[in-house]
Motif scaffolding. Sequence first.
Motif, PDB file in Angstrom:
ATOM      1  N   GLU A 105      -7.221   5.550   1.534  1.00  0.00           N
ATOM      2  CA  GLU A 105      -6.126   6.508   1.417  1.00  0.00           C
ATOM      3  C   GLU A 105      -6.405   7.500   0.295  1.00  0.00           C
ATOM      4  OE1 GLU A 105      -3.531   6.379  -1.245  1.00  0.00           O
ATOM      5  OE2 GLU A 105      -2.768   8.245  -0.375  1.00  0.00           O
ATOM      6  N   ARG A 106      -6.993   7.023  -0.805  1.00  0.00           N
ATOM      7  CA  ARG A 106      -7.298   7.914  -1.921  1.00  0.00           C
ATOM      8  C   ARG A 106      -8.480   8.819  -1.593  1.00  0.00           C
ATOM      9  NH1 ARG A 106      -4.751   6.710  -6.567  1.00  0.00           N
ATOM     10  NH2 ARG A 106      -6.410   7.369  -7.969  1.00  0.00           N
ATOM     11  N   LEU A 107      -9.433   8.284  -0.817  1.00  0.00           N
ATOM     12  CA  LEU A 107     -10.543   9.121  -0.351  1.00  0.00           C
ATOM     13  C   LEU A 107     -10.021  10.283   0.485  1.00  0.00           C
ATOM     14  CD1 LEU A 107     -13.282   6.575   0.816  1.00  0.00           C
ATOM     15  CD2 LEU A 107     -13.730   8.627  -0.519  1.00  0.00           C
ATOM     16  N   ARG A 108      -9.090   9.970   1.384  1.00  0.00           N
ATOM     17  CA  ARG A 108      -8.531  11.026   2.241  1.00  0.00           C
ATOM     18  C   ARG A 108      -7.772  12.047   1.398  1.00  0.00           C
ATOM     19  NH1 ARG A 108      -7.394   6.468   5.380  1.00  0.00           N
ATOM     20  NH2 ARG A 108      -5.197   6.477   4.826  1.00  0.00           N
ATOM     21  N   ALA A 110      -8.331  12.806  -1.695  1.00  0.00           N
ATOM     22  CA  ALA A 110      -9.295  13.612  -2.448  1.00  0.00           C
ATOM     23  C   ALA A 110      -9.933  14.687  -1.581  1.00  0.00           C
ATOM     24  CB  ALA A 110     -10.372  12.705  -3.033  1.00  0.00           C
ATOM     25  N   ARG A 111     -10.016  14.419  -0.274  1.00  0.00           N
ATOM     26  CA  ARG A 111     -10.678  15.367   0.626  1.00  0.00           C
ATOM     27  C   ARG A 111      -9.680  16.229   1.390  1.00  0.00           C
ATOM     28  NH1 ARG A 111     -15.979  12.379   2.946  1.00  0.00           N
ATOM     29  NH2 ARG A 111     -16.627  11.393   1.011  1.00  0.00           N
ATOM     30  N   GLY A 112      -8.411  16.113   1.038  1.00  0.00           N
ATOM     31  CA  GLY A 112      -7.396  16.926   1.708  1.00  0.00           C
ATOM     32  C   GLY A 112      -7.124  16.501   3.132  1.00  0.00           C
ATOM     33  N   CYS A 146     -13.450   6.322   5.947  1.00  0.00           N
ATOM     34  CA  CYS A 146     -12.214   7.022   5.559  1.00  0.00           C
ATOM     35  C   CYS A 146     -11.014   6.636   6.414  1.00  0.00           C
ATOM     36  CB  CYS A 146     -12.381   8.532   5.701  1.00  0.00           C
ATOM     37  SG  CYS A 146     -13.451   9.274   4.499  1.00  0.00           S
ATOM     38  N   ALA A 147     -11.247   6.154   7.614  1.00  0.00           N
ATOM     39  CA  ALA A 147     -10.155   5.984   8.578  1.00  0.00           C
ATOM     40  C   ALA A 147      -9.135   4.955   8.104  1.00  0.00           C
ATOM     41  CB  ALA A 147     -10.730   5.553   9.926  1.00  0.00           C
ATOM     42  N   SER A 148      -7.862   5.218   8.419  1.00  0.00           N
ATOM     43  CA  SER A 148      -6.822   4.209   8.184  1.00  0.00           C
ATOM     44  C   SER A 148      -7.028   3.036   9.129  1.00  0.00           C
ATOM     45  CB  SER A 148      -5.437   4.774   8.456  1.00  0.00           C
ATOM     46  OG  SER A 148      -5.235   5.988   7.823  1.00  0.00           O
ATOM     47  N   LEU A 149      -7.456   3.388  10.358  1.00  0.00           N
ATOM     48  CA  LEU A 149      -7.593   2.400  11.423  1.00  0.00           C
ATOM     49  C   LEU A 149      -8.638   2.925  12.396  1.00  0.00           C
ATOM     50  CD1 LEU A 149      -6.384  -0.131  12.955  1.00  0.00           C
ATOM     51  CD2 LEU A 149      -4.820   1.470  14.054  1.00  0.00           C
ATOM     52  N   VAL A 150      -9.500   2.045  12.868  1.00  0.00           N
ATOM     53  CA  VAL A 150     -10.508   2.437  13.855  1.00  0.00           C
ATOM     54  C   VAL A 150     -10.196   1.740  15.175  1.00  0.00           C
ATOM     55  CG1 VAL A 150     -12.951   2.293  14.487  1.00  0.00           C
ATOM     56  CG2 VAL A 150     -12.298   2.823  12.123  1.00  0.00           C
TER      57      VAL A 150
ATOM     58  N   PRO B 107     -15.262  10.888  -7.523  1.00  0.00           N
ATOM     59  CA  PRO B 107     -16.135   9.872  -6.911  1.00  0.00           C
ATOM     60  C   PRO B 107     -16.349   8.638  -7.776  1.00  0.00           C
ATOM     61  CG  PRO B 107     -17.027  12.061  -6.541  1.00  0.00           C
ATOM     62  CD  PRO B 107     -15.858  12.237  -7.459  1.00  0.00           C
ATOM     63  N   SER B 108     -16.485   8.821  -9.080  1.00  0.00           N
ATOM     64  CA  SER B 108     -16.703   7.664  -9.961  1.00  0.00           C
ATOM     65  C   SER B 108     -15.489   6.740  -9.971  1.00  0.00           C
ATOM     66  CB  SER B 108     -17.003   8.176 -11.375  1.00  0.00           C
ATOM     67  OG  SER B 108     -16.859   7.142 -12.301  1.00  0.00           O
ATOM     68  N   SER B 109     -14.297   7.315 -10.015  1.00  0.00           N
ATOM     69  CA  SER B 109     -13.077   6.497  -9.998  1.00  0.00           C
ATOM     70  C   SER B 109     -12.946   5.751  -8.678  1.00  0.00           C
ATOM     71  CB  SER B 109     -11.846   7.377 -10.192  1.00  0.00           C
ATOM     72  OG  SER B 109     -11.793   7.901 -11.482  1.00  0.00           O
ATOM     73  N   LEU B 110     -13.210   6.450  -7.596  1.00  0.00           N
ATOM     74  CA  LEU B 110     -13.063   5.815  -6.282  1.00  0.00           C
ATOM     75  C   LEU B 110     -14.049   4.668  -6.111  1.00  0.00           C
ATOM     76  CD1 LEU B 110     -12.484   9.018  -4.120  1.00  0.00           C
ATOM     77  CD2 LEU B 110     -10.809   7.247  -4.648  1.00  0.00           C
ATOM     78  N   GLU B 111     -15.266   4.849  -6.607  1.00  0.00           N
ATOM     79  CA  GLU B 111     -16.245   3.763  -6.509  1.00  0.00           C
ATOM     80  C   GLU B 111     -15.832   2.598  -7.414  1.00  0.00           C
ATOM     81  OE1 GLU B 111     -18.389   2.742  -4.585  1.00  0.00           O
ATOM     82  OE2 GLU B 111     -19.412   1.209  -5.773  1.00  0.00           O
TER      83      GLU B 111
END
Lengths: 264, 347
Positions: A105-108, A110-112, A146-150, B107-111
């Motif tokens: 969720e945080r990855l998504r 961060a990538r908008g 990145c997916a919430s669910l696959v 990226p560092s925080s996420l890792e």
Amino acid sequence: MPEPAVGLPVLGLSLHDDGDELLPLLGALRSWCRPTTLRGTSGLQPAAVLTDRVPGSPTEAPFDVPWSVVSRDPSVLEQAGARGRLLPDGVVPAGVAYVPPFVRERLRRARGLPEHAVLTADRRWTAGPEVDRPVPGDLLDTALACASLVVADDLPTAERALAWGAPTLCSPTVAEALGLVGTPEAVVATNEDPAVLVGDVRRLARLSWRGRRWWEARHDATLVAAQLALEMLPSTPGAARLRLAELGTPTDAEVRSRLSAALG
Amino acid sequence: MDIVVCGAQVPFVRGGAELHMDNLVTALTTAGHRAELVRLPVAWEKGRLFDSPLAWRMLPIDADLVIATNFPSYYVRHPRKVVWLFHQHRGAYDAADAGWSDIGTDPSSLETQRQLVEWDNRVLDEAAHVFTTSGVVADRLARYNGLSGTPLHHPPPLYEQLRQAAERGSFGTAEGSYVFCPTRLEANKRPELAVSSLASVRPSVRSVVAGRGSLAGPLQETARSLGLEQRVSLPGFVPDDELVDLYANALAVIYAPFDEDYGYVTLQAFYAGKPVITAGDSGGTLEWVVDGETGFVTDGTPAGVGAAIEKLAADPELARRMGEAGREKVRGLGWQPVVDRLLGAVR
């Protein structure tokens, strides 16, 4: 396969099959010991023994050192009890790592990308700017991370999704192809509405971790080798590195650099 | 049985977690076991976050059983490990976006987060059983890690003294009454609510905010700016006897922290027979405070807290009934049941 260091303890091998299936595991074990057939130890006392069948009678101790059984045969594993371990058939593909749902969720974020993003069986997103275009093959791993669910309707995608720790929804047929019989819902979701499932954060977290554990027990020889070494050869050199391996630490993790610096 | 209790150490800091560990060791000893506390320092910042977990992983702990408590002590490796989880590293989980956390979405925080969840999951998964201090901690474990934990409640420090003090306590005098807020004076505890809420409460009600922390000065300033200097007392640290008396003679206790793990203050108030005024986002406190029954669950605004105080000031009998309901709620707590549950997990 790299030659093992001379100072490592000897792991005696008592194998009844030809051993080819053990190659990934033996390769990984060479970081921690010298796997050698019992007949070939040439007087060297093995510190532990690895075998693929439960030897002797239940009342006799077959070896006077710690020993474990690895196999893919359920009857052998049942007979081995606590000494038994599923034999893994490979190692984690380069770049693949466990990514839990809240980090996804945080990855998504961060990538908008959208808060919830389901990757459908035809490899499209259910939300976001790319909703109308299939995910290109070279971006599939990024999508699985990145997916919430696959939603997976084929075995390779389901296995790859589980390797990434993606909460996975598949048909009963695919679940069966994965080898999940009886209670597949402990590892993957089946016959559920993805729109409902994607809102259940506790279920997604449970599916993610159980799916990953299920996958690595079958396919991650590096992790299984570290677990076996810790159980059978706890005093092997490189104890700190062994514990990092047992925790699934990536080779480029910062904590490894800190450990190397501390050890000098 | 020889039992090692494992806990993290933050040098020069002593709070609820340290009391909890000490009381657990005492309870185990009282139950006839040999018990000792082993602690290792921990660093919370990203660059050193994994050092202490790895150190715990390396430790040789020769005991019949280990009971691990807070992050990262549950990284201890032992064939008979029970975890009684106080908390994980909240700065990388639910509080990752809090101002005090050094975890972002770079990226560092996420890792760091990814690796921490994987490590936490592996070492918690190997425990014979994971108990948690509260339902809130169990819920975080389910939401972030996909793991199960069983809430295991325990009595707070001073509970015997508070229980006795409740018999002789009061809810105010002819001159007036006070609300009591014993807490560390830090932002996540929101002690300012015990000051600013008085502005909408009858003048005969005062507020006592006991504890130390970085907000002592700002709280005084808030009281002054609202013209409440005469009604707000900030005594700082108070010794145990005085603390018990302050509980025993309060009209009510205000405790409205943000997402508390457990919250000794709520339990101590109930042992003293006092209602608790809290907020809807106070976390573990809400496992105990039932709105309108054992206290009030407010919206966490000064006006909301003030309205709750005013209701109790207008009706001390209501405060007494709520306090009695609180006492009833903690009646079943005890250390022996805790010891039985922890040790029963590995028999």
